[in-house]
Design an enzyme around this catalytic site. Structure first.
Site, PDB file in Angstrom:
ATOM      1  N   ARG A  77      -9.625   1.520   9.009  1.00 13.98           N
ATOM      2  CA  ARG A  77      -9.288   0.134   9.344  1.00 13.98           C
ATOM      3  C   ARG A  77     -10.369  -0.534  10.181  1.00 13.98           C
ATOM      4  O   ARG A  77     -10.246  -1.714  10.491  1.00 13.98           O
ATOM      5  CB  ARG A  77      -7.979   0.112  10.142  1.00 13.98           C
ATOM      6  CG  ARG A  77      -6.728  -0.197   9.305  1.00 13.98           C
ATOM      7  CD  ARG A  77      -5.563  -0.052  10.234  1.00 13.98           C
ATOM      8  NE  ARG A  77      -4.382  -0.783   9.967  1.00 13.98           N
ATOM      9  CZ  ARG A  77      -3.288  -0.253   9.405  1.00 13.98           C
ATOM     10  NH1 ARG A  77      -3.298   0.966   8.942  1.00 13.98           N
ATOM     11  NH2 ARG A  77      -2.195  -0.969   9.300  1.00 13.98           N
TER      12      ARG A  77
ATOM     13  N   ARG B 167      11.352  -0.624  10.648  1.00 15.48           N
ATOM     14  CA  ARG B 167      10.249  -0.370  11.575  1.00 15.48           C
ATOM     15  C   ARG B 167      10.279  -1.346  12.742  1.00 15.48           C
ATOM     16  O   ARG B 167      10.546  -2.528  12.554  1.00 15.48           O
ATOM     17  CB  ARG B 167       8.915  -0.503  10.841  1.00 15.48           C
ATOM     18  CG  ARG B 167       8.569   0.710  10.035  1.00 15.48           C
ATOM     19  CD  ARG B 167       7.379   0.490   9.163  1.00 15.48           C
ATOM     20  NE  ARG B 167       6.222  -0.120   9.858  1.00 15.48           N
ATOM     21  CZ  ARG B 167       5.012  -0.198   9.313  1.00 15.48           C
ATOM     22  NH1 ARG B 167       4.795   0.296   8.106  1.00 15.48           N
ATOM     23  NH2 ARG B 167       4.025  -0.751   9.969  1.00 15.48           N
TER      24      ARG B 167
ATOM     25  N   LYS C  67       0.821  -1.221   0.000  1.00 11.92           N
ATOM     26  CA  LYS C  67       0.000   0.000   0.000  1.00 11.92           C
ATOM     27  C   LYS C  67       0.852   1.266   0.000  1.00 11.92           C
ATOM     28  O   LYS C  67       0.610   2.181  -0.771  1.00 11.92           O
ATOM     29  CB  LYS C  67      -0.895   0.084   1.248  1.00 11.92           C
ATOM     30  CG  LYS C  67      -1.992  -0.926   1.332  1.00 11.92           C
ATOM     31  CD  LYS C  67      -2.941  -0.599   2.482  1.00 11.92           C
ATOM     32  CE  LYS C  67      -2.294  -0.553   3.855  1.00 11.92           C
ATOM     33  NZ  LYS C  67      -1.759  -1.823   4.356  1.00 11.92           N
TER      34      LYS C  67
ATOM     35  N   ARG D 112      -0.600  -8.268  13.320  1.00 17.11           N
ATOM     36  CA  ARG D 112      -1.109  -7.239  12.399  1.00 17.11           C
ATOM     37  C   ARG D 112      -2.024  -7.875  11.345  1.00 17.11           C
ATOM     38  O   ARG D 112      -3.037  -7.316  10.958  1.00 17.11           O
ATOM     39  CB  ARG D 112       0.056  -6.488  11.741  1.00 17.11           C
ATOM     40  CG  ARG D 112       0.736  -5.524  12.715  1.00 17.11           C
ATOM     41  CD  ARG D 112       2.129  -5.141  12.281  1.00 17.11           C
ATOM     42  NE  ARG D 112       2.170  -4.372  11.053  1.00 17.11           N
ATOM     43  CZ  ARG D 112       3.268  -4.197  10.323  1.00 17.11           C
ATOM     44  NH1 ARG D 112       4.410  -4.739  10.705  1.00 17.11           N
ATOM     45  NH2 ARG D 112       3.234  -3.476   9.249  1.00 17.11           N
TER      46      ARG D 112
ATOM     47  N   ARG E 170      12.097  -5.609   4.873  1.00 16.18           N
ATOM     48  CA  ARG E 170      12.011  -4.248   4.342  1.00 16.18           C
ATOM     49  C   ARG E 170      12.665  -3.195   5.229  1.00 16.18           C
ATOM     50  O   ARG E 170      12.764  -3.328   6.437  1.00 16.18           O
ATOM     51  CB  ARG E 170      10.565  -3.878   4.004  1.00 16.18           C
ATOM     52  CG  ARG E 170       9.658  -3.693   5.166  1.00 16.18           C
ATOM     53  CD  ARG E 170       8.263  -3.372   4.656  1.00 16.18           C
ATOM     54  NE  ARG E 170       7.371  -3.110   5.764  1.00 16.18           N
ATOM     55  CZ  ARG E 170       6.096  -2.806   5.623  1.00 16.18           C
ATOM     56  NH1 ARG E 170       5.552  -2.730   4.431  1.00 16.18           N
ATOM     57  NH2 ARG E 170       5.356  -2.580   6.685  1.00 16.18           N
TER      58      ARG E 170
HETATM   59  P1  AMP Z   1       0.819   0.834   8.950  1.00 17.01           P
HETATM   60  O1  AMP Z   1       1.991   1.702   8.752  1.00 17.01           O
HETATM   61  O2  AMP Z   1      -0.379   1.284   8.155  1.00 17.01           O
HETATM   62  O3  AMP Z   1       1.129  -0.629   8.751  1.00 17.01           O
HETATM   63  O4  AMP Z   1       0.391   0.995  10.499  1.00 17.01           O
HETATM   64  C1  AMP Z   1       1.269   0.630  11.546  1.00 17.01           C
HETATM   65  C2  AMP Z   1       0.499   0.498  12.857  1.00 17.01           C
HETATM   66  O5  AMP Z   1      -0.097   1.762  13.202  1.00 17.01           O
HETATM   67  C3  AMP Z   1      -0.673  -0.482  12.827  1.00 17.01           C
HETATM   68  O6  AMP Z   1      -0.263  -1.814  13.064  1.00 17.01           O
HETATM   69  C4  AMP Z   1      -1.558   0.073  13.943  1.00 17.01           C
HETATM   70  O7  AMP Z   1      -1.066  -0.267  15.220  1.00 17.01           O
HETATM   71  C5  AMP Z   1      -1.389   1.583  13.761  1.00 17.01           C
HETATM   72  N1  AMP Z   1      -2.389   2.151  12.814  1.00 17.01           N
HETATM   73  C6  AMP Z   1      -2.142   2.728  11.607  1.00 17.01           C
HETATM   74  N2  AMP Z   1      -3.278   3.135  11.017  1.00 17.01           N
HETATM   75  C7  AMP Z   1      -4.276   2.799  11.876  1.00 17.01           C
HETATM   76  C8  AMP Z   1      -5.690   2.942  11.841  1.00 17.01           C
HETATM   77  N3  AMP Z   1      -6.317   3.499  10.790  1.00 17.01           N
HETATM   78  N4  AMP Z   1      -6.398   2.487  12.905  1.00 17.01           N
HETATM   79  C9  AMP Z   1      -5.794   1.913  13.979  1.00 17.01           C
HETATM   80  N5  AMP Z   1      -4.474   1.737  14.058  1.00 17.01           N
HETATM   81  C10 AMP Z   1      -3.713   2.177  13.023  1.00 17.01           C
END
Ligand code: AMP
Length: 218
Positions: A91, A164, A16, A175, A130
């Protein structure tokens, strides 16, 4: 307000972020990644960051309240005038409902919801390797996409890279679980509105981008 408004949905590690960055340039719109916003808050040790940190490290979802607060502020930014790509939001069902309200308030319409679909088995390998440039954020991978010159970012020349904290196998599994339990149920909702387009995310980065562009047109 006119403009282009896209939601990118898909599992963690599905590409994404990579695709959102490419589409940002293609359509000249902002990439709004709630994950990036939360990571910035963690780094800056703000109240939101301190609250979110442990949850993110465990792979669970941060509370809807926090996420909605940060994204609604961000949507008012000047760079969102021509629209935006939502990367990692909504989400949950509550977030999807709140998004609808925010869009209506700002007279924006959702153009497409793009699901980048990748089988679970591929994701762990993709995520585990990554890393990204600490300066410009460009994404790389130990196996699939090393910088052209080892240790030097292709785009900005920086030699500092980061990984990360939540890109490890154990966290990835939770996740993924959160994705299947809380986020994937939104897909039928967007399908019923005729907005969902499904893209095969197992293809190369270039092919996925091309297929997304084609899907935007139909
Ligand atoms: P991402 O970078 O999109 O993979 O997000 C990393 C982490 O941030 C996720 O595993 C969640 O803990 C938190 N997070 C990001 N976006 C959201 C969202 N829209 N709702 C809830 N938690 C989020």
């Amino acid at each position: 307000m006119n403009g282009v408004h896209i939601i990118l949905m898909g599992p963690p590690g599905g590409g994404k972020g990579t695709q959102a960055k490419l589409l940002q340039d293609r359509y000249n719109i902002a990439q709004l990644s709630t994950g990036d916003m939360l990571r910035a808050a963690v780094k800056a040790k703000t109240a939101v960051g301190l609250e979110a940190q442990t949850i993110m490290e465990s792979g669970r979802l941060v509370s809807d309240d926090i996420v909605i607060r940060i994204i609604s502020d961000r949507m008012k930014g000047e760079d969102c005038e021509k629209g935006f790509i939502l990367d990692g939001f909504p989400r949950t069902l509550v977030q999807a409902e709140m998004l609808e309200k925010l869009l209506a308030e700002q007279q924006r319409t959702l153009d497409k919801v793009i699901e980048v679909r990748v089988p679970d088995e591929m994701l762990v390998q993709r995520i585990a390797g990554r890393f990204s440039c600490a300066q410009c954020g460009a994404g790389y991978h130990d196996v699939f996409q090393q910088p052209r010159v080892k240790g030097v970012c292709d785009f900005c020349g920086s030699t500092r890279f980061i990984r990360r904290a939540d890109d490890n196998e154990k966290t990835v599994r939770s996740r993924l679980q959160a994705y299947h339990a809380q986020t994937a149920p939104l897909l039928p909702y967007y399908a019923s509105k005729g907005l969902l387009r499904i893209i095969d995310g197992a293809l190369s980065i270039e092919d996925v981008t091309e297929n997304i562009e084609k899907a935007m047109a139909v």
